[in-house]
Design a protein around this motif. Structure first.
Motif, PDB file in Angstrom:
ATOM      1  N   TYR A 121       0.861  -1.071  -0.030  1.00 42.39           N
ATOM      2  CA  TYR A 121       0.122   0.001  -0.055  1.00 42.39           C
ATOM      3  C   TYR A 121       0.938   1.114   0.099  1.00 42.39           C
ATOM      4  CZ  TYR A 121      -3.718   3.091   1.606  1.00 42.39           C
ATOM      5  OH  TYR A 121      -4.512   4.304   1.778  1.00 42.39           O
ATOM      6  N   LEU A 122       1.869   1.069   0.928  1.00 41.70           N
ATOM      7  CA  LEU A 122       2.813   2.418   1.039  1.00 41.70           C
ATOM      8  C   LEU A 122       3.455   2.651  -0.509  1.00 41.70           C
ATOM      9  CD1 LEU A 122       4.170   2.274   4.566  1.00 41.70           C
ATOM     10  CD2 LEU A 122       2.522   3.649   3.711  1.00 41.70           C
ATOM     11  N   ALA A 178       2.016   6.371  -6.957  1.00 35.65           N
ATOM     12  CA  ALA A 178       0.937   6.855  -7.641  1.00 35.65           C
ATOM     13  C   ALA A 178       0.871   8.420  -7.472  1.00 35.65           C
ATOM     14  CB  ALA A 178      -0.287   6.093  -6.974  1.00 35.65           C
ATOM     15  N   SER A 179       1.407   8.769  -6.217  1.00 39.01           N
ATOM     16  CA  SER A 179       1.373  10.126  -5.832  1.00 39.01           C
ATOM     17  C   SER A 179       2.608  10.902  -6.766  1.00 39.01           C
ATOM     18  CB  SER A 179       1.639  10.361  -4.270  1.00 39.01           C
ATOM     19  OG  SER A 179       2.983  10.161  -3.930  1.00 39.01           O
ATOM     20  N   ARG A 180       3.350  10.159  -7.138  1.00 36.37           N
ATOM     21  CA  ARG A 180       4.420  10.863  -7.970  1.00 36.37           C
ATOM     22  C   ARG A 180       3.714  11.008  -9.420  1.00 36.37           C
ATOM     23  NH1 ARG A 180       5.874  10.875  -3.582  1.00 36.37           N
ATOM     24  NH2 ARG A 180       5.037  13.054  -3.887  1.00 36.37           N
ATOM     25  N   GLN A 181       3.088  10.052  -9.886  1.00 35.51           N
ATOM     26  CA  GLN A 181       2.328  10.292 -11.078  1.00 35.51           C
ATOM     27  C   GLN A 181       1.415  11.402 -11.282  1.00 35.51           C
ATOM     28  OE1 GLN A 181       3.950   8.070 -13.300  1.00 35.51           O
ATOM     29  NE2 GLN A 181       5.013   7.624 -11.549  1.00 35.51           N
ATOM     30  N   HIS A 216      -3.394   8.896   1.700  1.00 35.42           N
ATOM     31  CA  HIS A 216      -3.115   7.769   1.944  1.00 35.42           C
ATOM     32  C   HIS A 216      -1.934   7.534   2.566  1.00 35.42           C
ATOM     33  CE1 HIS A 216      -6.275   6.452  -1.331  1.00 35.42           C
ATOM     34  NE2 HIS A 216      -6.821   7.368  -0.533  1.00 35.42           N
ATOM     35  N   LEU A 217      -0.753   7.977   2.117  1.00 39.55           N
ATOM     36  CA  LEU A 217       0.492   7.703   2.235  1.00 39.55           C
ATOM     37  C   LEU A 217       1.042   8.351   3.639  1.00 39.55           C
ATOM     38  CD1 LEU A 217       3.243   6.585   1.577  1.00 39.55           C
ATOM     39  CD2 LEU A 217       3.885   8.861   0.369  1.00 39.55           C
TER      40      LEU A 217
END
Length: 209
Positions: free
Chosen positions: A155-156, A162-165, A175-176
């Motif tokens: 998950y992490l 995904a946050s970087r994308q 979430h992170l």
């Protein structure tokens, strides 16, 4: 009535009210520009009680209730009669902390909005994973239960990637950072949890009988 159930009821009622009242949704949604430029810091909290639709609401509240009841029990052991109060403050702090990176990243973009309890829910889930890394998690897209700590690492890792994308339309930063806050808080509130977590992982034999 448990604090967990009260938070679920409040979130459901507020989310439904906001769907029916566009003005309420506009005032309470997380808009980093409004927070940074107009000082509307309350949005860091109120946005955690809003959701995009029934699916979003159900997934967050089902996950929160499943883990929240157990964690609230742990808090009652750790903090006595104040356990429920500390649990509520922890949950709200998870929502706030998880939104801070979003606030800093999008504070100059007036059209960016974010909503949902994911930061607080992640904090609750990962606090429990630190306490019980082998808790069994059954995911819709995985037919067999998996240990909580494996889910946590996946998950992490996915949330960071995904946050970087930045193209999914989902606030993965919440979430992170919610997850990281949950583990950090538990490590500080109950220091024995960290060495116990490491000891349990070191003794893990995935294919042993």
């Amino acid at each position: 009535m448990s604090a967990t159930l009260l938070l679920v009821i409040a979130t459901v009622l507020i989310s439904i009210a906001a769907w029916r009242n566009e003005s309420l949704m506009d005032r309470w949604i997380m808009n980093p520009y409004a927070v940074a430029k107009r000082g509307e810091y309350y949005r860091l909290v109120t946005s955690g009680f809003l959701h995009a639709d029934y699916g979003h609401l159900f997934f967050n509240m089902f996950s929160f209730f499943s883990f929240g009841q157990a964690l609230e029990g742990v808090f009652t052991i750790l903090f006595g009669d104040l356990g429920g109060v500390v649990f509520v403050l922890f949950y709200i702090a998870g929502i706030i902390v998880s939104d801070i990176p979003t606030l800093l990243k999008y504070r100059d973009q007036s059209r960016y909005n974010s909503l949902g309890a994911s930061g607080g829910v992640s904090a609750v889930i990962f606090a429990m994973i630190l306490l019980n890394p082998f808790m069994s998690l059954q995911l819709i897209f995985i037919p067999i239960p998996i240990p909580g700590f494996i889910f946590g690492f996946l998950y992490l890792g996915y949330s960071y990637y995904a946050s970087r994308q930045g193209a999914s339309g989902i606030n993965h930063d919440a979430h992170l950072y919610g997850a990281l806050f949950g583990m950090l808080f538990m490590a500080v509130a109950y220091p024995a949890s960290l060495p116990a977590f490491a000891e349990q992982l070191s003794a893990w034999r995935p294919f042993s009988r």
